[in-house]
Design a protein around this motif. Structure first.
Motif, PDB file in Angstrom:
ATOM      1  N   LEU A   1     -14.976  -6.290  -5.212  1.00 37.00           N
ATOM      2  CA  LEU A   1     -15.182  -4.979  -5.822  1.00 37.00           C
ATOM      3  C   LEU A   1     -13.874  -4.219  -5.959  1.00 37.00           C
ATOM      4  CD1 LEU A   1     -18.411  -3.295  -4.438  1.00 37.00           C
ATOM      5  CD2 LEU A   1     -17.868  -3.924  -6.776  1.00 37.00           C
TER       6      LEU A   1
ATOM      7  N   VAL B   1       3.452   8.579 -14.158  1.00 35.38           N
ATOM      8  CA  VAL B   1       2.688   9.819 -14.243  1.00 35.38           C
ATOM      9  C   VAL B   1       3.194  10.558 -15.474  1.00 35.38           C
ATOM     10  CG1 VAL B   1       2.322  12.087 -13.196  1.00 35.38           C
ATOM     11  CG2 VAL B   1       2.224  10.025 -11.787  1.00 35.38           C
TER      12      VAL B   1
ATOM     13  N   TYR C   1       3.248   8.095  -0.581  1.00 38.10           N
ATOM     14  CA  TYR C   1       3.302   9.122  -1.625  1.00 38.10           C
ATOM     15  C   TYR C   1       2.895  10.469  -1.048  1.00 38.10           C
ATOM     16  CZ  TYR C   1       3.857   5.852  -5.581  1.00 38.10           C
ATOM     17  OH  TYR C   1       4.333   4.930  -6.483  1.00 38.10           O
TER      18      TYR C   1
ATOM     19  N   GLU D   1      -6.891   5.193  -6.355  1.00 44.60           N
ATOM     20  CA  GLU D   1      -7.829   4.717  -7.379  1.00 44.60           C
ATOM     21  C   GLU D   1      -7.680   3.216  -7.621  1.00 44.60           C
ATOM     22  OE1 GLU D   1      -6.804   7.268 -10.576  1.00 44.60           O
ATOM     23  OE2 GLU D   1      -8.106   8.916  -9.922  1.00 44.60           O
ATOM     24  N   GLN D   2      -6.497   2.706  -7.425  1.00 46.66           N
ATOM     25  CA  GLN D   2      -6.251   1.291  -7.692  1.00 46.66           C
ATOM     26  C   GLN D   2      -6.587   0.378  -6.518  1.00 46.66           C
ATOM     27  OE1 GLN D   2      -2.187   1.250  -9.073  1.00 46.66           O
ATOM     28  NE2 GLN D   2      -2.836   1.522 -11.187  1.00 46.66           N
ATOM     29  N   LEU D   3      -6.957   0.982  -5.389  1.00 50.08           N
ATOM     30  CA  LEU D   3      -7.300   0.161  -4.227  1.00 50.08           C
ATOM     31  C   LEU D   3      -8.626  -0.549  -4.423  1.00 50.08           C
ATOM     32  CD1 LEU D   3      -6.533   2.576  -1.232  1.00 50.08           C
ATOM     33  CD2 LEU D   3      -5.276   0.491  -1.816  1.00 50.08           C
ATOM     34  N   ASP D   4      -8.791  -1.677  -3.728  1.00 55.44           N
ATOM     35  CA  ASP D   4     -10.103  -2.299  -3.658  1.00 55.44           C
ATOM     36  C   ASP D   4     -11.083  -1.310  -3.035  1.00 55.44           C
ATOM     37  OD1 ASP D   4      -8.956  -4.523  -4.647  1.00 55.44           O
ATOM     38  OD2 ASP D   4      -9.333  -5.808  -2.933  1.00 55.44           O
TER      39      ASP D   4
ATOM     40  N   VAL E   1       3.806  15.738  -8.484  1.00 57.36           N
ATOM     41  CA  VAL E   1       3.921  14.393  -9.080  1.00 57.36           C
ATOM     42  C   VAL E   1       3.622  13.328  -8.018  1.00 57.36           C
ATOM     43  CG1 VAL E   1       5.517  12.735 -10.112  1.00 57.36           C
ATOM     44  CG2 VAL E   1       5.542  15.125 -10.871  1.00 57.36           C
TER      45      VAL E   1
ATOM     46  N   ILE F   1      -3.436   8.099  -7.788  1.00 60.68           N
ATOM     47  CA  ILE F   1      -3.544   6.880  -8.607  1.00 60.68           C
ATOM     48  C   ILE F   1      -3.544   5.636  -7.719  1.00 60.68           C
ATOM     49  CG2 ILE F   1      -2.388   5.483 -10.357  1.00 60.68           C
ATOM     50  CD1 ILE F   1      -1.213   8.176 -11.442  1.00 60.68           C
TER      51      ILE F   1
ATOM     52  N   ASN G   1      -1.123  -1.793   5.434  1.00 55.97           N
ATOM     53  CA  ASN G   1      -0.412  -2.379   4.299  1.00 55.97           C
ATOM     54  C   ASN G   1      -1.043  -3.677   3.830  1.00 55.97           C
ATOM     55  OD1 ASN G   1       1.916  -2.060   2.531  1.00 55.97           O
ATOM     56  ND2 ASN G   1       2.587  -3.999   3.409  1.00 55.97           N
TER      57      ASN G   1
ATOM     58  N   LYS H   1       0.020  13.125  -7.347  1.00 58.30           N
ATOM     59  CA  LYS H   1      -0.659  12.420  -8.441  1.00 58.30           C
ATOM     60  C   LYS H   1      -0.511  10.901  -8.249  1.00 58.30           C
ATOM     61  CE  LYS H   1      -2.650  11.869 -12.461  1.00 58.30           C
ATOM     62  NZ  LYS H   1      -4.084  12.129 -12.613  1.00 58.30           N
ATOM     63  N   LEU H   2       0.692  10.488  -7.883  1.00 60.82           N
ATOM     64  CA  LEU H   2       0.923   9.060  -7.646  1.00 60.82           C
ATOM     65  C   LEU H   2       0.061   8.564  -6.476  1.00 60.82           C
ATOM     66  CD1 LEU H   2       4.778   9.012  -8.208  1.00 60.82           C
ATOM     67  CD2 LEU H   2       3.140   7.619  -9.474  1.00 60.82           C
TER      68      LEU H   2
ATOM     69  N   PHE I   1      -0.241   6.283   1.313  1.00 62.49           N
ATOM     70  CA  PHE I   1       0.144   7.127   2.450  1.00 62.49           C
ATOM     71  C   PHE I   1       1.573   7.644   2.286  1.00 62.49           C
ATOM     72  CE2 PHE I   1      -3.145   4.278   4.112  1.00 62.49           C
ATOM     73  CZ  PHE I   1      -4.038   5.210   4.607  1.00 62.49           C
TER      74      PHE I   1
ATOM     75  N   LYS J   1     -10.963   2.013  -0.113  1.00 63.56           N
ATOM     76  CA  LYS J   1     -11.318   3.402  -0.455  1.00 63.56           C
ATOM     77  C   LYS J   1     -12.359   3.967   0.500  1.00 63.56           C
ATOM     78  CE  LYS J   1     -10.786   3.003  -5.426  1.00 63.56           C
ATOM     79  NZ  LYS J   1     -11.511   3.062  -6.680  1.00 63.56           N
TER      80      LYS J   1
ATOM     81  N   ARG K   1       0.867  -1.185   0.000  1.00 61.53           N
ATOM     82  CA  ARG K   1       0.000   0.000   0.000  1.00 61.53           C
ATOM     83  C   ARG K   1       0.901   1.231   0.000  1.00 61.53           C
ATOM     84  NH1 ARG K   1      -4.912  -0.820   2.944  1.00 61.53           N
ATOM     85  NH2 ARG K   1      -5.170   1.434   2.817  1.00 61.53           N
TER      86      ARG K   1
END
Lengths: 309, 555
Positions: free
Chosen positions: B473, B538, A250, A278-281, A268, A275, B295, A271-272, A248, A285, A245
């Protein structure tokens, strides 16, 4: 109505409390007062019944044993340990001293006396006691560690560092907490000696494993505090690459980049972070820390944009 | 007055020891009679005094430990067929405390083993009762069963009755009969000081049969802590157990056996030391826990530590420091990050909560209302008994992630009563027993985590289920970056094409890698990405009017 078990339990606990009070006040109370004390105890019993778990019971039990064998120094020592666990340091010290006066010559008694003085913040007496302990065994790492902690409290930092260095070099199963404490003592001795503190952390990582989290976190703190910006950023990258994960990390890196006035790189990193979220289950989120993190990202973005203008 | 007090104290002492003394003698004989069933010990000059027992199980490794009466070499023969233990792990160092790591194992696979020395086999089971089933790979959704034992270490008939009730349960249960993936000890495993001898009597002699085939994990209890020294990581507790310190079994490296984590299937276990280690927010254990729980990507998170955050048993979570600190310092953070189940001991009773979130206060501040109404229970079933066949299972899903059940289960060796009236508890029992946790698919795409309290009489006195739905999900796939309006990526051609507004003119394009380093620049609208390594980037698109930020995952 109380069932038989509950009645017995209350009876047992009453006994413990009565035993304690008796021990403490029997020399002062006449019959009338004794009855009053018992009455008060009974009235307030429900409130105090379970206040300290089984520790009260064990202290009372040890008191009963002492009543039977008043010259057994082991019993006083054992009760002292219970008092100490109960944070009744005056009673603990009293028992340790009584144990010693009855002939307890075991070195452990000196350690316990030193420790209880330390916990009572009577550091000069603590130092005297731990010195006595170390006179009997100068290589004892546990004793050296307490000595270092006492010296630290007495602001005798140089000696404290020396004592702790011995501990670090000789303790077989060292903990992360030991390394962290050692680093703090090094900095107390010289608040600019981040090189020494980071070396201590590195030695800890070598002993405990290169990914020991609390040490890696402390290394980051030291790098930031000593303005080693590039190395601090490398340390953030370590966390980003090491862990599954990353959101946090970033964000934390972006915040640091912003603090050291590198807004473009901070953007930057933000932004990471976005992203990564956004990619987390979905369930992650919707957890509060991630929801809060999104808000923090937005705030930092706004802050950076406002300062760019 | 002194005489009266002395008399009362004496009566108490007689009561205290009555639970253990008389029955121990009978059971010492019973134990000797049953210990060697199915196990064959070859004649040898060296005798096994303890074990073997299994530690630190992972999908590919396990630690086998045992003790011999004389110093000798360590040999473990193992294999997937009982009749062909063709693999060997060994050490030539002469020792009485043997510790051999079997590595390179296949996940979720049964390995039979025996132990010995250079001269031969010292302990084996012809009936195949010495084996390890390696953990499935992290994330695997399959049936998991854990046997949970709190404050078990009395070494008396109570403890044996609780043990036997579980053995009966697992032998008779209709699904996954005989399968115990792990033993979870909640501390106070050996009264009264957790000495080596007490551990022999209360752990090894009692659970010998299970310890040979199920990996045991534990947290430190206050009685274990009397002889163990967490400051030096020494003493019987730390000598007996071998726990992962460097994330060998998953999770984050703690650097200490006092607190650690591991994965088993799709469950993440976090083991904390509520006794010796600092419980402060911002302390080493807190920081580690925060990072560890933030994590994990596992479906379920279970934590265990000795001191109960909610109890009105033989201890009181309203008045005792360690209990309050764990509740106030650790639980807000762990609940926020999705903990599902909290397992504690210390009070010698069974107390099981409703489905909670955000309480952390004294017993009398508990509000049974749902959290959306300012209370402390979660969902329409949160203030129920959690039983599928009664008030309904507790519910969690990807949108509503709150809710955890707290269990104080410290009656695997003795019961000590108490008021047992904590308002947050759905069930409070002054009964002997242990718990079993089972995780399995619910048949509808979700999963159930069910816990049962098994009394020493074999009765299942309490049970509940947490049901999780919508486990799969994901947003746009876990590996794919979100689609961009300005940028398209053709993996087959290794090309990124940019679509810039006609009113704007492209000035520059910058590619940043996953640690924010600038790795490539271009001024073209069609950019070859063949030289970029796989991963997330990015992409900063700078026009004469604006700077845009997009992302792409190069495959």
């Amino acid at each position: 109505m109380l069932d038989s078990y509950t009645s017995l339990n209350i009876f047992v606990r009453m006994n413990c409390i009565i035993s304690m009070v008796t021990r403490l006040y029997s020399h002062k109370l006449d019959g009338y007062l004794t009855n009053r004390v018992l009455l008060i105890i009974t009235i307030f019993l429900p409130g105090v019944l379970f206040a300290h778990g089984d520790l009260d019971e064990r202290i009372a039990g040890k008191t009963s044993e002492i009543a039977e064998n008043p010259n057994d120094f082991n019993l006083y020592y054992e009760r002292g340990l219970l008092y100490q666990e109960h944070k009744e340091y005056t009673n603990a010290l009293e028992d340790y001293l009584k144990s010693r006066s009855l002939g307890n010559t075991d070195k452990a008694i000196n350690y316990s006396i030193a420790e209880v003085h330390y916990l009572s913040e009577d550091y000069n007496k603590a130092l005297k006691s731990i010195d006595s302990y170390l006179d009997m065994d100068s290589k004892d790492v546990k004793g050296k560690k307490l000595e270092a902690q006492i010296l630290f409290r007495l602001q005798l930092y140089k000696r404290s560092v020396e004592a702790y260095r011995y501990v670090i070099n000789n303790m077989i199963d060292i903990r992360p907490e030991d390394i962290l404490e050692y680093g703090d003592i090094i900095l107390a001795e010289n608040d600019e000696n981040y090189k020494g503190a980071i070396e201590a952390i590195e030695s800890g990582l070598a002993k405990l494993g290169p990914h020991t989290l609390s040490l890696q976190l402390k290394k980051l703190d030291y790098l930031k505090a000593s303005d080693q910006i590039e190395k601090a950023l490398e340390q953030y990258n370590y966390f980003i690459l090491q862990y599954d994960r990353k959101e946090f990390w970033y964000y934390k890196k972006a915040k640091y980049l912003s603090e050291v006035n590198r807004p473009d790189e901070a953007v930057v990193s933000l932004k990471l972070a976005t992203i990564a979220i956004e990619q987390l289950d979905t369930k992650f989120k919707n957890m509060t820390p991630v929801i809060e993190l999104k808000e923090q990202i937005k705030n930092l973005e706004n802050f950076i944009n406002n300062h760019k203008l | 007055m002194r005489k009266s007090a002395f008399l009362l104290a004496t009566l108490y002492s007689v009561y205290s020891f009555a639970q253990t003394t008389a029955i121990d003698i009978q059971n010492a004989v019973a134990f000797v009679a049953t210990n060697n069933v199915d196990l064959v010990k070859k004649p040898a000059s060296v005798e096994v005094e303890r074990g073997p027992y299994l530690q630190s199980g992972t999908p590919t490794s396990v630690v086998v430990k045992w003790r011999t009466d004389k110093a000798t070499e360590s040999v473990v023969n193992y294999g997937t067929s009982l009749n062909s233990l063709s693999k060997r792990a060994s050490s030539t160092t002469l020792t009485t405390e043997h510790e051999v790591t079997l590595s390179g194992l296949t996940p979720d696979t049964k390995y039979y083993y025996n132990i010995g020395n250079k001269a031969g086999i010292l302990s084996e089971s012809n009936a195949g009762e010495m084996y390890v089933i390696t953990a499935p790979p992290a994330g695997t959704r399959q049936f998991v069963r854990a046997w949970i034992l709190g404050d078990a270490g009395t070494a008396n008939n109570n403890q044996r009755a609780v043990r036997d009730a579980y053995y009966d349960y697992v032998a008779d249960v209709s699904t996954n009969t005989g399968k115990t993936d792990m033993m979870l000890f909640l501390g106070d495993n050996a009264y009264g000081e957790g000495t080596d001898e007490q551990y022999q009597n209360a752990l090894f002699d009692i659970y010998d049969e299970m310890l040979k085939k199920s990996v045991a994990w534990s947290c430190l209890g206050n009685h274990d802590g009397k002889s163990a020294d967490s400051k030096t990581q020494s003493g019987p507790y730390y000598d007996i157990f071998t726990f992962p310190t460097a994330a060998e079994a998953g999770g984050i490296a703690s650097g200490t056996e006092a607190y650690y984590s591991f994965d088993y299937g799709n469950v993440h276990f976090i083991i904390l030391d509520s006794h010796h280690t600092s419980r402060e927010v911002g302390g080493a254990m807190y920081n580690w826990t925060l990072t560890d729980i933030q994590n994990t990507k596992q479906d379920w998170i279970v934590t265990l530590f000795h001191h109960p955050v909610y109890t009105k048993g033989s201890h009181d979570s309203d008045t005792e420091g360690r209990l309050i600190e764990m509740r106030e310092n650790f639980m807000p953070m762990m609940e926020e990050n999705g903990v599902d189940l909290i397992l504690n001991g210390h009070s010698h009773s069974y107390e099981r909560s409703y489905f909670l979130n955000g309480h952390y206060g004294f017993a009398n501040t508990f509000n049974p209302d749902e959290i959306s109404k300012g209370g402390h229970t979660v969902g329409s079933t949160g203030y129920g008994d959690g039983r599928e066949d009664s008030d309904g299972a507790y519910q969690k899903n990807s949108l509503d992630t709150e809710g955890a059940v707290y269990i104080t289960t410290g009656s695997a060796g003795k019961i000590s009563g108490g008021d047992l009236n904590h308002q947050a508890m759905s069930v409070s029992l002054n009964q002997l027993g242990s718990c079993v946790m089972e995780v399995e698919d619910d048949g509808k795409g979700g999963q159930n985590l069910t816990v049962k309290f098994i009394r020493e009489t074999d009765e299942i006195e309490d049970y509940f289920t947490i049901n999780k739905t919508a486990l799969d999900l994901k947003a746009g796939g876990n590996e794919q970056a979100p689609k961009s309006a300005m940028l398209t990526y053709d993996a087959d051609k290794d090309v990124v094409d940019l679509k810039v507004n006609k009113a704007e003119r492209l000035i520059n394009v910058k590619f940043y890698n996953n640690i924010g380093e600038l790795v490539m620049e271009s001024k073209k609208k069609s950019i070859k990405t063949g030289k970029l390594s796989k991963g997330l980037y990015v992409v900063e698109i700078i026009t004469n009017k604006k700077t845009y930020s997009e992302s792409v995952t190069v495959e």
